[in-house]
Scaffold this motif. Structure first.
Motif, mmCIF file in Angstrom:
data_model
loop_
_atom_site.group_PDB
_atom_site.id
_atom_site.type_symbol
_atom_site.label_atom_id
_atom_site.label_comp_id
_atom_site.label_asym_id
_atom_site.label_seq_id
_atom_site.Cartn_x
_atom_site.Cartn_y
_atom_site.Cartn_z
ATOM 1 N N LEU A 2 6.847 -32.389 19.465
ATOM 2 C CA LEU A 2 5.505 -31.876 19.698
ATOM 3 C C LEU A 2 5.546 -30.451 20.252
ATOM 4 O O LEU A 2 4.736 -29.612 19.889
ATOM 5 C CB LEU A 2 4.756 -32.806 20.656
ATOM 6 C CG LEU A 2 3.262 -32.605 20.800
ATOM 7 C CD1 LEU A 2 2.560 -32.767 19.464
ATOM 8 C CD2 LEU A 2 2.693 -33.593 21.792
ATOM 9 N N LEU A 3 6.526 -30.183 21.121
ATOM 10 C CA LEU A 3 6.719 -28.835 21.665
ATOM 11 C C LEU A 3 8.072 -28.297 21.195
ATOM 12 O O LEU A 3 9.048 -29.038 21.100
ATOM 13 C CB LEU A 3 6.685 -28.848 23.195
ATOM 14 C CG LEU A 3 5.369 -29.249 23.843
ATOM 15 C CD1 LEU A 3 5.527 -29.302 25.351
ATOM 16 C CD2 LEU A 3 4.256 -28.303 23.457
ATOM 17 N N ASP A 4 8.125 -27.000 20.942
ATOM 18 C CA ASP A 4 9.368 -26.339 20.553
ATOM 19 C C ASP A 4 10.267 -26.233 21.782
ATOM 20 O O ASP A 4 9.865 -25.707 22.823
ATOM 21 C CB ASP A 4 9.055 -24.945 19.996
ATOM 22 C CG ASP A 4 10.275 -24.252 19.434
ATOM 23 O OD1 ASP A 4 11.386 -24.815 19.496
ATOM 24 O OD2 ASP A 4 10.128 -23.122 18.927
ATOM 25 N N ALA A 5 11.505 -26.727 21.679
ATOM 26 C CA ALA A 5 12.422 -26.752 22.821
ATOM 27 C C ALA A 5 12.802 -25.344 23.282
ATOM 28 O O ALA A 5 13.095 -25.128 24.454
ATOM 29 C CB ALA A 5 13.672 -27.543 22.461
ATOM 30 N N HIS A 6 12.796 -24.367 22.383
ATOM 31 C CA HIS A 6 13.211 -23.003 22.721
ATOM 32 C C HIS A 6 12.049 -22.130 23.202
ATOM 33 O O HIS A 6 12.277 -21.092 23.812
ATOM 34 C CB HIS A 6 13.883 -22.343 21.517
ATOM 35 C CG HIS A 6 15.076 -23.111 21.041
ATOM 36 N ND1 HIS A 6 16.228 -23.237 21.778
ATOM 37 C CD2 HIS A 6 15.284 -23.820 19.905
ATOM 38 C CE1 HIS A 6 17.102 -23.969 21.115
ATOM 39 N NE2 HIS A 6 16.546 -24.338 19.975
ATOM 40 N N HIS A 7 10.844 -22.526 22.913
ATOM 41 C CA HIS A 7 9.657 -21.759 23.300
ATOM 42 C C HIS A 7 8.615 -22.708 23.890
ATOM 43 O O HIS A 7 7.522 -22.845 23.359
ATOM 44 C CB HIS A 7 9.062 -21.031 22.089
ATOM 45 C CG HIS A 7 9.991 -20.133 21.388
ATOM 46 N ND1 HIS A 7 10.738 -20.542 20.303
ATOM 47 C CD2 HIS A 7 10.329 -18.847 21.617
ATOM 48 C CE1 HIS A 7 11.478 -19.538 19.877
ATOM 49 N NE2 HIS A 7 11.253 -18.497 20.660
#
Length: 174
Positions: free
Chosen positions: A50-55
């Motif tokens: 659901l969320l980008d791990a890098h951003h």
């Protein structure tokens, strides 16, 4: 679910919703109004991407904007839908041309958010879109149920003593 399955679910739900919104449909059908949005939300929240791990911050901001657009689309769609009560006390609804404009603006804003995320290098998963779609349907359905409950129902025909029961009409036998 994979991204392809999520995309197919999203396309199927949107197609079903768009086709059904221009047909006259009964609102008080007895089925729970929150069920489909709840299923879509659970399907979206089960996904790990659901969320980008890098951003994380940028992706959370995009997700928040996506949810706000989804909620605003649901509110706009609900208030541009025509509802009325028939003689049998059934509540009916049908979307208007303004509802199409609400959908077009909502989809355009979502495409813009996706383009912004791609430009910033933020990976966006289809589960965010699925969650926003669940929010859209939840808000729209809730407002429609609220609007339907506030409509004045016609009196039951034949209820002479206002006890709510209909009296059978006299039938002549020949």
């Amino acid at each position: 679910m994979s991204g392809l399955v999520n995309a197919l679910v999203i396309v199927a739900v949107v197609a079903l919703v768009i086709v059904r919104q221009f047909r006259t449909s009964r609102l008080d059908s007895g089925r729970p109004w929150w069920l489909v949005p709840a299923i879509l939300a659970v399907a979206a929240l089960r996904e790990p991407g659901l969320l980008d791990a890098h951003h994380r911050t940028g992706s959370a901001l995009l997700l928040g904007a996506e949810l706000l657009i989804g909620l605003a689309t649901g509110v706009g769609w609900a208030w541009t839908t025509r509802i009325w009560v028939e003689a049998d006390s059934g509540v009916w609804s049908r979307s208007t041309k303004t509802s199409v404009a609400v959908w077009v603006v909502g989809i355009g804003l979502r495409v813009g958010l996706f383009a912004l995320g791609a430009m910033l290098g933020i990976r966006q998963d289809s589960s965010a879109l699925l969650l926003a779609l669940a929010g859209t349907l939840f808000v729209r359905s809730g407002i429609m149920v609220w609007r339907a409950q506030s409509l004045e129902r016609p009196a039951v025909p034949g209820a002479a003593y206002r006890d709510g029961t209909a009296r059978p009409a006299w039938k002549e036998r020949v």
